[in-house]
Design a protein around this motif. Structure first.
Motif, short mmCIF file in Angstrom:
data_model
loop_
_atom_site.label_atom_id
_atom_site.label_comp_id
_atom_site.label_asym_id
_atom_site.label_seq_id
_atom_site.Cartn_x
_atom_site.Cartn_y
_atom_site.Cartn_z
N LYS A 167 0.82 -1.21 0.00
CA LYS A 167 0.00 0.00 0.00
C LYS A 167 0.85 1.26 0.00
CE LYS A 167 -3.68 -2.54 0.25
NZ LYS A 167 -4.53 -2.75 -0.93
N ALA A 168 2.16 1.10 -0.29
CA ALA A 168 3.02 2.29 -0.36
C ALA A 168 2.71 3.06 -1.62
CB ALA A 168 4.49 1.88 -0.36
N ASN A 169 2.95 4.36 -1.60
CA ASN A 169 2.65 5.19 -2.75
C ASN A 169 3.56 6.40 -2.74
OD1 ASN A 169 1.33 6.15 -5.05
ND2 ASN A 169 -0.04 7.41 -3.81
N ILE A 170 4.17 6.69 -3.91
CA ILE A 170 4.91 7.94 -4.05
C ILE A 170 3.89 8.98 -4.46
CG2 ILE A 170 6.80 9.13 -5.22
CD1 ILE A 170 7.99 6.42 -5.90
N SER A 171 3.51 9.84 -3.55
CA SER A 171 2.44 10.77 -3.85
C SER A 171 2.96 12.06 -4.48
CB SER A 171 1.65 11.11 -2.59
OG SER A 171 2.50 11.74 -1.64
N LYS A 172 4.24 12.39 -4.23
CA LYS A 172 4.74 13.65 -4.77
C LYS A 172 6.26 13.63 -4.80
CE LYS A 172 4.27 18.67 -4.14
NZ LYS A 172 3.72 19.76 -3.29
N ILE A 173 6.82 14.15 -5.90
CA ILE A 173 8.27 14.32 -6.03
C ILE A 173 8.52 15.74 -6.50
CG2 ILE A 173 10.38 13.57 -7.16
CD1 ILE A 173 9.14 10.86 -7.57
N THR A 174 9.36 16.47 -5.80
CA THR A 174 9.71 17.84 -6.21
C THR A 174 11.23 17.95 -6.28
OG1 THR A 174 9.73 18.67 -3.93
CG2 THR A 174 7.65 18.82 -5.15
N THR A 175 11.71 18.81 -7.17
CA THR A 175 13.14 19.08 -7.24
C THR A 175 13.35 20.59 -7.17
OG1 THR A 175 13.05 19.15 -9.67
CG2 THR A 175 13.63 17.04 -8.65
N SER A 176 14.34 20.96 -6.41
CA SER A 176 14.69 22.37 -6.26
C SER A 176 16.20 22.47 -6.10
CB SER A 176 13.99 22.99 -5.05
OG SER A 176 14.35 24.35 -4.88
N GLY A 177 16.85 23.00 -7.12
CA GLY A 177 18.31 23.08 -7.07
C GLY A 177 18.93 21.70 -7.01
N ASP A 178 19.71 21.46 -5.97
CA ASP A 178 20.41 20.18 -5.81
C ASP A 178 19.66 19.21 -4.92
OD1 ASP A 178 22.46 21.10 -7.40
OD2 ASP A 178 23.66 21.84 -5.71
N LEU A 179 18.37 19.48 -4.68
CA LEU A 179 17.62 18.65 -3.74
C LEU A 179 16.35 18.09 -4.38
CD1 LEU A 179 17.95 17.87 -0.72
CD2 LEU A 179 16.30 19.68 -0.19
N MET A 180 16.15 16.80 -4.20
CA MET A 180 14.91 16.15 -4.59
C MET A 180 14.19 15.72 -3.33
SD MET A 180 14.27 12.48 -6.53
CE MET A 180 15.07 12.98 -8.06
N THR A 181 12.90 16.01 -3.26
CA THR A 181 12.10 15.61 -2.11
C THR A 181 11.05 14.61 -2.54
OG1 THR A 181 12.42 17.77 -1.06
CG2 THR A 181 10.63 16.40 -0.23
N VAL A 182 11.04 13.47 -1.88
CA VAL A 182 10.08 12.41 -2.18
C VAL A 182 9.15 12.26 -0.98
CG1 VAL A 182 9.77 9.98 -2.77
CG2 VAL A 182 11.79 11.22 -3.60
N PHE A 183 7.85 12.40 -1.24
CA PHE A 183 6.85 12.21 -0.19
C PHE A 183 6.21 10.85 -0.36
CE2 PHE A 183 2.28 13.05 1.19
CZ PHE A 183 2.54 12.74 2.52
#
Length: 248
Positions: A167-183
């Motif tokens: 039931k895992a889900n990658i709901s959002k991925i954002t990138t800003s500069g040198d950083l990727m954020t995975v929710f």
């Protein structure tokens, strides 16, 4: 064993003196693969794919080739001949299990075990029926039908969801500069986040410090070049989700 059988058939045909004629059988459709075929989310691309076609007997004088006749095909992917995964060799020798009546169409499965391309993008698959060999007579029909070859495009792509094991889900991925954020939401297991190149090579592996319900994971991407990547979540039970992301 299968390759030995094909070799034996070739030897027999080479030693026979058989009458020859022509026939007209068209390849009218490629039923499988069609549309989008998904590469699996682990990056290995180990997808087995059916190849199924439709043929039509357009020759009223050839009403029955006899059950057990060998239909010989050439199969090409993007202009390059493919080896028969069942018997080996570039010519696909298929023993038909029915009599081919005049003006009738039949669906024929050429293989259930084609190891399909793992390269994302559009691919052209072409199938041509070259000849029919009747071993009992013996007799050889060369196929002269104007439409003996049929080509069709299909797409290989990465799956946006690979199972639902935890039931895992990658709901959002954002990138800003040198950083990727995975929710990540709705997971109750330990997870591993992988970043893969579009060709399936793992370029980053991250083990989050905290699992459980809903968490953010920041990933340093300063060493990655611009392009398309695949972000996957791997749980204790295996790959459960995957998404594309473009890094500029």
């Amino acid at each position: 064993m299968k390759k030995l059988l094909l070799f034996s058939i070739t030897l027999v045909l080479g030693s026979l003196s058989y009458a020859q004629s022509t026939t007209a059988i068209s390849v009218d459709a490629i039923l499988k693969p069609t549309g989008t075929v998904f590469i699996d989310g682990s990056g290995t691309g180990s997808v087995l794919t059916d190849i199924m076609i439709t043929i039509t007997n357009n020759d009223p004088s050839s009403t029955n080739f006899g059950v057990g006749s060998n239909f010989n095909y050439n199969v090409k992917l993007d202009g390059v001949k493919l080896d028969d995964p069942d018997l080996g060799g570039t010519e696909w020798v298929k023993t038909i299990a029915l009599a081919v009546d005049a003006n009738q169409s039949y669906d024929v499965t050429l293989t259930n075990s084609w190891a399909a391309s793992t390269q994302p993008g559009s691919h052209e698959l072409c199938v041509s029926l070259e000849r029919i060999v009747v071993l009992v007579s013996p007799f050889l029909y060369n196929n002269t039908d104007a439409n003996k070859e049929f080509c069709s495009d299909f797409t290989f792509d990465w799956a946006t969801s690979v199972g639902d094991l935890s039931k895992a889900n990658i709901s959002k991925i954002t990138t800003s500069g040198d950083l990727m954020t995975v929710f990540v939401k709705n997971t109750n297991q330990n997870v591993q986040i992988n970043v893969l190149s579009i060709t399936g090579q793992t370029v980053k592996t991250v083990l989050p410090n905290a699992g459980g319900q809903n968490f953010y994971q920041n990933i340093d991407i300063s060493d990655l070049t611009s392009g398309v990547y695949i972000v996957t979540i791997q749980t204790e039970n295996g790959i459960s989700a995957a998404k594309k992301v473009f890094i500029q």
